[in-house]
Design an enzyme around this catalytic site. Structure first.
Site, PDB file in Angstrom:
ATOM      1  N   LYS A 185       1.427   4.352  -2.981  1.00 39.43           N
ATOM      2  CA  LYS A 185       1.453   5.801  -2.740  1.00 39.43           C
ATOM      3  C   LYS A 185       2.744   6.406  -3.279  1.00 39.43           C
ATOM      4  O   LYS A 185       2.739   7.506  -3.839  1.00 39.43           O
ATOM      5  CB  LYS A 185       1.283   6.092  -1.250  1.00 39.43           C
ATOM      6  CG  LYS A 185      -0.109   5.697  -0.759  1.00 39.43           C
ATOM      7  CD  LYS A 185      -0.266   5.829   0.735  1.00 39.43           C
ATOM      8  CE  LYS A 185      -1.657   5.358   1.152  1.00 39.43           C
ATOM      9  NZ  LYS A 185      -1.815   5.202   2.578  1.00 39.43           N
ATOM     10  N   ASP A 222       0.833  -1.201   0.000  1.00 39.50           N
ATOM     11  CA  ASP A 222       0.000   0.000   0.000  1.00 39.50           C
ATOM     12  C   ASP A 222       0.878   1.265   0.000  1.00 39.50           C
ATOM     13  O   ASP A 222       0.603   2.227  -0.719  1.00 39.50           O
ATOM     14  CB  ASP A 222      -0.892  -0.041   1.248  1.00 39.50           C
ATOM     15  CG  ASP A 222      -1.948   1.024   1.189  1.00 39.50           C
ATOM     16  OD1 ASP A 222      -2.789   0.958   0.273  1.00 39.50           O
ATOM     17  OD2 ASP A 222      -1.921   1.950   2.033  1.00 39.50           O
TER      18      ASP A 222
END
Ligand code: ADP
Ligand code: ASP
Ligand code: MG
Length: 871
Positions: free
Chosen positions: A731, A727
């Site tokens: 980003k 995750d």
């Protein structure tokens, strides 16, 4: 005609019992000098049928009359609601030789008898009932005659239908009298004199009416008068009517005769709406209309006002106010001369268009041929043929080539008109000078009205583009030189859609956005609740009108035509949800032609939903999302999406993909767009990992802190999803690409915190059970860091200089900003050419439903401001 003599002439034989209103109509010389106290001390009220529909309502009307503190009042009253229709129906039944007219008359009697019993008592009641029975008997006799003849003359019809007004006026005046007010009732057939014209209309004879009024007043001096609407007499004293809905006209004539201060027309709506409120739910009340605008609106079908109401009052500048008897707090619509202010002041900001009205059931006639050009008299020949069949021409349009003349008439008259034209132009048609007389049936007229349209360029362009956007074909157009009105003819089945499309073009704010919410889970649901709480303020203070037209989950969707009631969206999904279908959903949200902008908000984490963004943007749908899948997915698709976004005026916002509501993407954009050079972005992008390492210190065990985070709800259900670092890597990719690097997710090295042997472990629970076995490794790293006066932090890094991204566990000095973090905060440091020695730092909570939904919401508002919302 024997009956005409008996009932038609206004002799006392017709109404022997209504003696108060009967008088000798020959002018008595001694009364010629009687002066009626005309002027401002009079106020005129008109109560429509709905205002006097029941005994309760009649009492309410009496109350309003009593409360009006004007010195003198004249009240015009309609028949009880639906009564005139019932009376016309009696006539229709009798002339069709349908016996049920008898029971229908009894129903009319019963309705008035019961109302009177409720309202009156004593002598008043007895005398009203006796008059009522007498009138009903006369009506029965007239209907019997109609039944025998199988035909109703206009005279008979007018006498019969006018009774509704006679009865309501008598009852109302008695109720007012009961309240202690001296009140007379007026049979306006004694006063109003009108000349019938050919087109089912009458023209008032003001001079004669004024003389009769003076005489009436001399005999019935009173400060409160209740007069019948709708009915009048010809100069020969033959009863007639002002035709359907004519009571408004009666009130205006009375207003003019008395030179009243104001005419108030009481009805069942708050005033004149920008469009018929039964057809356009978005219609708004117009505070003020000029006489001309009101006339145009009513002529073109706004039946809130009879079109002929304007002329009598206009000449004396008497204002008309339309008010709602059922909502006294609404100020209503004032129809008057436009004030100087209206042209100069704040109205300048308003739309030049005031309102829209429609007339259904019209047909177009097109007379066409090359032989018409330059031949004087063609138009006159056409319209004299139309006049001969007594048809009413509603609008005319002729192109300057003079090749064709096109006009609209009521559908029921079109056949006769077409025949008359065929026969009138037989020769020209045979000779080929005219090519055809064509009829286009099933049309409607849509009129756009506004005095300020005159000399405002662009109004018709907006109008026609709104119709084009709604895919509506225009059959004919007319705009008079006064420019107060633009009239178009469309197919009848398109009429309501056309009305809605043009209405929203001028009345909805430019920043009205039709929204579709995809994924009403934790974040989507929170967003919907935030929208619910804030929508009214946005609309009121910022003119931003957000309408959620659809919500879809993976299985169920909820659609609405005008906007979902967000106070109940959860229940509504359960009650009215249908099977989810993304194609149908998108077509619904985007497919209405009345709201100028569409935005889809993807609150899922689904790559399949993200794969639609390109197609949506291409259709002109704005996309807003916290879903990282599109921007961190395959590079070529990302580049295509961004290229499309740059070429079009369609917006794609994704602030909440990094740091939830924190201004990270927008800060980065701001730096790039102002010419700063990004050198490095480094940050703690995961709330979960932030929490874990902020608490992993001293003697604490890593697995124990992970368990604590899991129990506090900071982690995904399977903490490996956080600990794997994917995750964070997404980003990093999003920020890297935003900074101009062409990186793929696979190019970014990620240090996973999930020990190698536990990556394939079946369940989250098993993983948690086994994790303590691996504490030793991290405990050593922590010890080393602390010994060096440092902390461990799990960070993402975009190294722009070296065109690299990476995700890893790093050590930072105890005085570094990253070491000062607490809770689950995110922190992002931008090192740039301008912020070289001290990075620009954004810090704050970067996860959680409220802040993420807040981030999405602020993207929605960014969209509104790009679309032109005030700041
Ligand atoms: P009344 O019996 O009081 O004379 P009408 O039925 O003649 O009442 O007129 C009022 C009705 O006109 C309203 O109930 C409304 O439905 C309809 N109407 C049509 N167009 C408009 C408009 N533009 N503004 C307000 N009302 C309108
Ligand atoms: N009662 C008449 C009608 O219904 C007149 C009116 O109400 O305006 O047409
Ligand atoms: Mg009316």
């Amino acid at each position: 005609m024997g009956y005409v003599c008996q009932w038609g002439r206004r002799k006392s034989s017709y109404t022997p019992l209504i003696s108060a209103s009967v008088m000798d109509v020959s002018l008595d010389k001694s009364m010629e000098k009687v002066q009626l106290p005309k002027g401002d001390n009079w106020s005129v009220h008109k109560f429509g049928g709905t205002c006097v529909g029941t005994s309760e309502r009649i009492k309410n009307v009496a109350e309003i009359i009593v409360k009006d503190d004007s010195e003198r009042k004249l009240v015009v009253v309609s028949a009880m609601s639906k009564m005139t229709d019932m009376m016309y129906d009696l006539i229709y039944k009798a002339q069709s030789r349908d016996d049920s007219y008898i029971s229908a008359v009894d129903a009319v009697l019963e309705k008035h008898r019961l109302t009177a019993l409720d309202l009156l008592d004593g002598d008043d009641l007895a005398s009203f009932l006796s008059r009522l029975h007498h009138d009903i008997n006369e009506i029965k006799e007239m209907l019997r005659a109609i039944y025998i003849a199988g035909h109703a003359s206009e005279l008979f019809s007018d006498i019969i239908v006018g009774h509704g007004e006679l009865w309501s006026a008598q009852m109302l005046s008695s109720v007012v009298r009961k309240k202690g007010i001296d009140c007379k009732w007026m049979d306006t057939r004694d006063v109003l004199i009108v000349n019938p014209t050919s087109a089912n209309q009458v023209d008032p004879d003001f001079v004669e009416s004024e003389m009769r009024l003076e005489k009436w007043f001399f005999q019935n001096p009173s400060k409160t008068i209740v007069a019948t609407g709708f009915i009048a007499s010809t100069p020969q004293n033959i009863p007639t009517t002002l035709k359907r809905d004519g009571s408004d006209f009666s009130a205006a004539i009375m207003g003019a005769l008395f030179r009243a201060r104001q005419v108030t027309i009481w009805t069942d709506v708050d005033g004149v709406y920008s469009a018929d409120p039964r057809k356009v739910t978005e219609a708004v009340i117009l505070n003020q209309l000029s006489y001309q605008e009101a006339w145009e609106m009513s002529y073109f079908g706004a039946n809130v006002l009879h079109p002929r109401t304007i002329i009598p009052v206009m000449q004396y500048g008497i204002p008309i106010v339309i008010r709602n008897i059922f909502n006294l707090s609404a100020p209503g619509t004032m129809i008057c001369r436009p004030s100087v202010d209206e042209n100069e002041g704040n109205q300048r900001l308003e739309s030049p268009v005031k309102g829209f009205a429609t007339i259904d059931n019209v047909a177009l006639i097109n007379v066409e041929g090359t032989g018409m050009a330059g031949v004087p008299g063609t138009a006159s020949a056409i319209f004299s043929a139309v006049k001969d069949v007594g048809a009413n021409v509603i609008m005319i349009s002729q192109a300057s080539s003079e090749h064709s003349v096109c006009f609209a008439v009521p559908e029921k008259e079109v056949e006769a008109v077409a025949e008359a034209l065929q026969s009138r132009f037989r020769q020209a048609l045979d000779a080929g000078r005219l090519s055809q007389v064509a009829v286009v049936p099933n049309c409607s007229i849509l009129a756009t009205v506004g005095q300020r349209m005159a000399s405002t360029p662009g109004v018709s362009a907006s109008l026609f583009s709104a119709l084009a956007k709604a895919n509506i074909n225009i059959r004919a157009i007319a705009q008079g030189c006064s420019e107060y009105n633009i009239t178009v003819v469309v197919k009848r089945e398109d009429c309501i859609r056309a009305l809605k499309a043009v209405h929203s073009r001028f009345y909805l704010s430019r920043t009205t956005i039709a929204m579709g919410i995809i994924g009403p889970g934790l974040i989507g649901g929170t967003l919907l609740d935030q929208l619910r709480d804030q929508a009214a303020v946005l609309k009121e203070d910022f003119n931003i009108d957000l309408r959620v037209m659809g919500i879809t989950g993976s299985r169920t969707m909820l659609l609405s035509d005008s906007g979902i009631d967000l106070s109940r969206w959860r229940e509504l999904i359960k009650e009215k949800g249908e099977v989810g279908d993304m194609h149908k959903f998108v077509n619904h949200v985007h497919g209405n032609h009345f709201i100028p902008n569409t935005a889809l908000v993807d609150c899922t984490a689904d790559s399949n939903v993200a794969s639609h963004y390109h197609e949506w943007l291409r259709k002109g749908i704005h996309v807003i999302t916290p879903n990282k899948k599109a921007n961190s997915g395959p590079l070529d698709q990302y580049l295509k999406l961004r290229a499309l976004q740059r070429q079009s005026y369609t917006h794609y916002f994704y602030e909440a993909t990094v740091g939830a509501g924190l201004p990270i993407i927008s800060t980065l954009r701001g730096l790039l767009e102002t010419g700063d050079k990004i050198l490095r972005i480094e940050g703690i992008f995961s709330g979960t990992l932030s929490y874990i390492f902020n608490n992993f210190k001293g003697t604490r065990r890593f697995s124990e802190v992970v368990m604590e985070a899991k129990q506090a709800g900071y982690t995904e259900p399977d903490p490996r999803d956080d600990l794997s670092g994917t995750d964070v890597a997404r980003k990093v990719i999003i920020l890297a690409r935003e900074s101009g690097l062409k990186l793929e997710l696979a190019d970014t090295p990620v240090q996973s915190l999930v020990p190698e042997p536990l990556r394939a472990t079946a369940s989250a629970d098993e993983f948690m059970q086994q994790l303590p076995q691996y504490d030793i490794d991290l405990a050593k790293q922590l010890q080393d860091a602390e010994d060096a006066g440092e902390v461990l932090r799990y960070v993402g890094v975009v190294d722009v200089v070296n065109k690299k991204g990476l995700v890893e566990l790093r050590r930072y000095k105890n005085d570094h900003p990253f070491a000062q973090l607490s809770g689950s905060d995110n922190i992002i440091a931008f090192t740039t050419a301008r912020y070289k020695n001290q990075p620009l730092i954004v810090r704050g909570p970067g996860a959680g439903a409220q802040v993420t939904a807040g981030g999405i919401f602020s993207d929605v508002l960014r969209l509104a401001s790009y679309l032109g919302a005030p700041s």
